[in-house]
Scaffold this active site. Structure first.
Site, PDB file in Angstrom:
ATOM      1  N   GLN A 315       0.831  -1.204   0.000  1.00  0.00           N
ATOM      2  CA  GLN A 315       0.000   0.000   0.000  1.00  0.00           C
ATOM      3  C   GLN A 315       0.871   1.261   0.000  1.00  0.00           C
ATOM      4  O   GLN A 315       1.868   1.339   0.726  1.00  0.00           O
ATOM      5  CB  GLN A 315      -0.917   0.020   1.223  1.00  0.00           C
ATOM      6  CG  GLN A 315      -2.014  -1.027   1.190  1.00  0.00           C
ATOM      7  CD  GLN A 315      -3.143  -0.707   0.215  1.00  0.00           C
ATOM      8  OE1 GLN A 315      -3.153   0.336  -0.420  1.00  0.00           O
ATOM      9  NE2 GLN A 315      -4.090  -1.611   0.102  1.00  0.00           N
ATOM     10  N   GLU A 365      -0.987 -15.103  -4.241  1.00  0.00           N
ATOM     11  CA  GLU A 365      -0.538 -13.862  -4.875  1.00  0.00           C
ATOM     12  C   GLU A 365       0.025 -14.174  -6.261  1.00  0.00           C
ATOM     13  O   GLU A 365       0.706 -15.182  -6.455  1.00  0.00           O
ATOM     14  CB  GLU A 365       0.528 -13.187  -4.008  1.00  0.00           C
ATOM     15  CG  GLU A 365       1.306 -12.069  -4.650  1.00  0.00           C
ATOM     16  CD  GLU A 365       0.444 -10.920  -5.164  1.00  0.00           C
ATOM     17  OE1 GLU A 365       0.811 -10.322  -6.187  1.00  0.00           O
ATOM     18  OE2 GLU A 365      -0.592 -10.626  -4.536  1.00  0.00           O
ATOM     19  N   ASN A 415      -8.197  -8.700  -1.364  1.00  0.00           N
ATOM     20  CA  ASN A 415      -7.729  -7.331  -1.570  1.00  0.00           C
ATOM     21  C   ASN A 415      -7.260  -7.196  -3.023  1.00  0.00           C
ATOM     22  O   ASN A 415      -6.062  -7.036  -3.289  1.00  0.00           O
ATOM     23  CB  ASN A 415      -6.600  -7.016  -0.588  1.00  0.00           C
ATOM     24  CG  ASN A 415      -6.154  -5.563  -0.656  1.00  0.00           C
ATOM     25  OD1 ASN A 415      -6.839  -4.723  -1.232  1.00  0.00           O
ATOM     26  ND2 ASN A 415      -5.006  -5.269  -0.081  1.00  0.00           N
ATOM     27  N   CYS A 443     -10.573  -0.889  -3.627  1.00  0.00           N
ATOM     28  CA  CYS A 443     -10.120   0.477  -3.898  1.00  0.00           C
ATOM     29  C   CYS A 443     -10.989   1.149  -4.953  1.00  0.00           C
ATOM     30  O   CYS A 443     -10.831   2.339  -5.214  1.00  0.00           O
ATOM     31  CB  CYS A 443      -8.653   0.475  -4.338  1.00  0.00           C
ATOM     32  SG  CYS A 443      -8.332  -0.516  -5.814  1.00  0.00           S
ATOM     33  N   GLU A 489     -10.279   3.639   0.074  1.00  0.00           N
ATOM     34  CA  GLU A 489     -10.501   2.189   0.251  1.00  0.00           C
ATOM     35  C   GLU A 489     -11.827   1.985   0.981  1.00  0.00           C
ATOM     36  O   GLU A 489     -12.175   2.753   1.885  1.00  0.00           O
ATOM     37  CB  GLU A 489      -9.373   1.576   1.078  1.00  0.00           C
ATOM     38  CG  GLU A 489      -8.001   1.671   0.437  1.00  0.00           C
ATOM     39  CD  GLU A 489      -7.737   0.585  -0.590  1.00  0.00           C
ATOM     40  OE1 GLU A 489      -8.585  -0.337  -0.730  1.00  0.00           O
ATOM     41  OE2 GLU A 489      -6.682   0.644  -1.254  1.00  0.00           O
TER      42      GLU A 489
END
Length: 496
Positions: A315, A365, A415, A443, A489
């Protein structure tokens, strides 16, 4: 300064009754019109743009924007940080209202899909069925970015070796590259490195690469910093037809500039060089080459030492990220009897910070480098109950859930990037009975993520293979990581 209501009123977004017309009074029609409206634009950004147009004829260059090129600097500030004219308190009110309206539209549509009579639905807070908590402000308001990417193109004076941010669009062919030293979200260190990169370019005989087909070599600069003041710079270079020997000359030249030449004042911790023939390349597509210094930078966050590679996601607001991850942890409700599934986990911070509260953490990921960072962070911090998988979540998650089908409850945290989750990931979550609680960090909740929310909460749909019990949106928390910009966010808690 302008009050939020005055701000919204002047851009035509407050009706006489006080309602913003972004939100229809009746439920939207079918899914496509709703999705087109929902993903068509950022409501906060729309407000800012209309406000700017209304102010064009009367605003004067601000005193803190610099001398002769103040008009270009102000245009850039409007493009990159469209809320900069408002006080931070007023920015938060504008963002909160925008998030409320997004949720209101979403709830209206979901209630229609589920056959809920809107006239009898009982609002819980802010006119919503879910609980909307107050927006969490960023602890740092100015110079908060830990990562900045600077472009190279023609500046206001026509010099093609200008390093900064863009005003204009490629579509309109009116791109101008403007220095960013006046932007409120960029730290001085980032601007300093950009300034010296420009000095290097202007003394280099090699031309910049403005358009791939027109040739040229030097491209964008990315600067990453941590709270200890360490600085990583990454220079992207188009190799064109250069030989390996010629490439080595260019690498040695830029290394010399930043270690022994004028650029040494930047005191870089590391300098990377990436040869790229595409707009963006991952480390797997084109490896980052370390010209000098340390291969990683490190950050202290939530009692962890985090390792960060050149292209790993982290972030951009470190202090704000701590607030965000604490919020996620509180909403997750994990305990020693649950498994935490961390999807799109980046460097693994969310899962690692909650590892001591849960029986096991499973992280997924896309970027291999980020997964290596997560594994290093786990080992360095003595965390042994975490597993991280590198690859596409839509490929890994279905098989991973099958292997964990032992009846243990799973809490999922997602996320994703602005594009939201792949539909196969949503389907896997929806159809996994063990997942009763889902925390979704978005976001861009008004964009493609809206489709994710609908597929998670709609009635079972055999055509889409959404067979599991639908989730219900219970709680929402806006967290501001991007002061002065239109972005925010939104952390959403779904349960079933």
């Amino acid at each position: 300064m302008h009050s939020p209501r005055q701000f919204l009123s002047r851009v035509g977004l407050v009706s006489k009754s006080g309602l913003l017309p972004w939100c229809a009074r009746k439920p939207p029609g079918w899914s496509q019109p709703f999705l087109s409206t929902a993903s068509g634009g950022n409501f906060t950004h729309l407000a800012a743009k209309k406000y700017q147009r209304g102010q064009e004829s009367q605003k004067k260059p601000s005193q803190d924007l610099g001398p002769l090129d103040a008009s270009w600097q102000e245009r850039l500030a409007d493009a990159v940080t469209p809320l900069w004219r408002l006080s931070y308190e007023e920015q938060l009110k504008v963002k909160f209202e925008a998030q409320r309206k997004i949720l209101q539209r979403l709830e209206s549509y979901l209630q229609m899909l589920n056959g809920v009579n809107m006239t009898t639905a009982t609002p819980k807070s802010e006119g919503l069925s879910c609980i909307l908590l107050p927006i969490i402000p960023s602890p740092v308001i100015s110079g908060y970015r830990n990562k900045s990417t600077f472009s190279v193109n023609r500046g206001p004076d026509g010099n093609s070796k200008t390093v900064g941010y863009y005003v204009g669009t490629w579509r309109d062919r009116n791109i101008v590259c403007v220095h960013s030293h006046h932007l409120k979200n960029i730290p001085e260190k980032h601007n300093q490195v950009a300034q010296y990169y420009e000095i290097f370019l202007r003394q280099s005989p090699a031309e910049p690469c403005l358009l791939f087909h027109e040739g040229g070599y030097w491209r964008e600069l990315t600067v990453r910093t941590n709270s200890q003041g360490h600085t990583m710079a990454i220079i992207t270079f188009h190799p064109q037809e250069l030989s390996q020997e010629e490439l080595c000359v260019q690498k040695e030249t830029v290394k010399e500039f930043f270690t022994k030449g004028p650029g040494a004042v930047c005191d870089l911790t590391s300098l990377y060089f990436q040869e790229s023939t595409m707009t963006h390349c991952s480390h797997q597509q084109s490896p980052y080459q370390l010209l000098f210094g340390e291969p990683h930078i490190f950050e202290d966050l939530l009692d962890l030492k985090i390792r960060i590679s050149p292209d790993a996601f982290f972030q951009v607001n470190t202090a704000g990220a701590e607030m965000l991850y604490q919020t996620v942890g509180e909403l997750s409700g994990v305990n020693s009897n649950t498994i935490l599934l961390d999807i799109c986990c980046g460097t693994g911070v969310i899962g690692l910070s909650l590892a001591r509260h849960t029986s096991k953490v499973l992280g997924i990921e896309l970027l291999e480098q980020a997964v290596e960072d997560a594994r290093w962070t786990a080992a360095f911090n003595g965390i042994t109950n975490c597993e991280f998988y590198a690859g596409r979540a839509e490929k890994i998650l279905p098989q991973l859930l099958k292997s964990k089908n032992d009846g243990q409850l799973i809490v999922a945290v997602v996320n994703p990037a602005r594009a939201g989750l792949h539909y196969q990931v949503v389907r896997a979550i929806r159809n996994c009975r063990a997942i009763r609680r889902l925390v979704f960090v978005s976001c861009k909740p008004h964009g493609e993520a809206t489709r994710n929310f609908i597929d998670l909460c709609c009635p079972p749909n055999s055509a889409k293979k959404l067979l599991g019990e639908p989730f219900v949106l219970r709680q929402a928390v806006p967290v501001d990581l991007f002061p002065h910009t239109a972005h925010c966010e939104l952390v959403l808690l779904f349960t079933r």
